[in-house]
Scaffold this active site. Sequence first.
Site, short mmCIF file in Angstrom:
data_model
loop_
_atom_site.label_atom_id
_atom_site.label_comp_id
_atom_site.label_asym_id
_atom_site.label_seq_id
_atom_site.Cartn_x
_atom_site.Cartn_y
_atom_site.Cartn_z
CD GLN A 42 -14.67 -9.89 -13.40
OE1 GLN A 42 -14.83 -11.10 -13.56
NE2 GLN A 42 -14.33 -9.08 -14.39
CG ASN A 62 -23.56 -7.68 -17.12
OD1 ASN A 62 -23.13 -6.65 -16.61
ND2 ASN A 62 -23.73 -8.78 -16.42
CE LYS A 63 -16.87 -8.48 -16.78
NZ LYS A 63 -15.77 -7.79 -17.51
CB ALA A 69 -20.86 0.29 -15.86
NE ARG A 106 -15.20 -5.31 -11.70
CZ ARG A 106 -16.26 -5.14 -10.89
NH1 ARG A 106 -16.12 -4.74 -9.63
NH2 ARG A 106 -17.47 -5.35 -11.35
CG ASP A 150 -20.36 -3.35 -18.21
OD1 ASP A 150 -19.43 -2.71 -17.67
OD2 ASP A 150 -20.74 -4.47 -17.80
#
Length: 349
Positions: free
Chosen positions: A208, A259-260, A57, A55, A249
Amino acid sequence: MGTENLPRTIEMVEHDGGALAARIVDQRVLPRSLGYRNLTTCGDMVEAIKTLALRGAPAIGIGGAAALALYAANESTAADGTALLNELEDVAKFVASARPTAVNLSWGVKRALGVARSAGSRGVSAADVLDELAADVRAMIAEDEAANRAIGAHGAALLGRDCRILTHCNAGSLATAFYGTALGVVYAASEQGKVAMVYADETRPVGQGSRLTAWELGQAGVPCTLICDNMAASIMAAGKVDAVVVGADRICANGDTANKIGTYGLAVLAKHHGVPFYIAAPTSTVDAVLSAGSQIPIEQRDATEVASFVPDGVCVFNPAFDVTPANLITAIVTERGVFEPESITQALG
């Protein structure tokens, strides 16, 4: 201690008597153990990307290119370069669709397909196409580390002494070939003696931050405090955060950034509390085709990531990413320098 204690996230290796394989850190088993997998097929790589074994990007961009090389090495029966190229055209579509939000995946696949097309146009053998694909994946790995170190140097220059940094998700070495983007900034600043503390959001629902970022920082010997996502506002209000540094990302032409999930909320909090909010990402994450964040496809993940048991009649909404508007971003740090969000396309040269 330092980044030399961190593992290489993805490498091309020989496996089982010389067969080509991609050796990855299986991030699903961290932090309890550091485990590796040797992937030998395109399907193996796609499964690893979908299940978050691989995982981040930049890492999945390399993984996408590696998937084409693995197919050419271990699955294709093509006798010549032209036939192999025809197969790879279909394989590329399959790989690029594995995760939709991070533009690096399609970028890596397109780069590999370009290598195959160039080789095929010269009438070379299938074996020659494979050799060029594998060589380019190895080049991508080296380029990614170099880009991350440059991002780190540019980003560290923005930070003062005794800096307290808040980060979200994992944009560290594990999300790249090596060194990291947002954590690359942290590592470079730490090497300069600038980092007093890193606050790592746990990053619900997959964790994460708690599983990967905290583990990385511990391995590298960087001071780290793990916090729940909903504690960020309190520590900003208490004056304990000097900068927020996160990865990306996908970055649109206007500077809007995916992004997350949870990143957007942090940007709002940072704006309210007067804390600079930095995005750290390579130029391969910039998608100049999309003009604004509303056009970014947002991946929807399985409900079981949010809760193992969901009562009857209850729906679960689980987007993996959100979009932070450019006007909440202080600057975007790339390997080519630091840019104002609205000027990010200048980084593409």
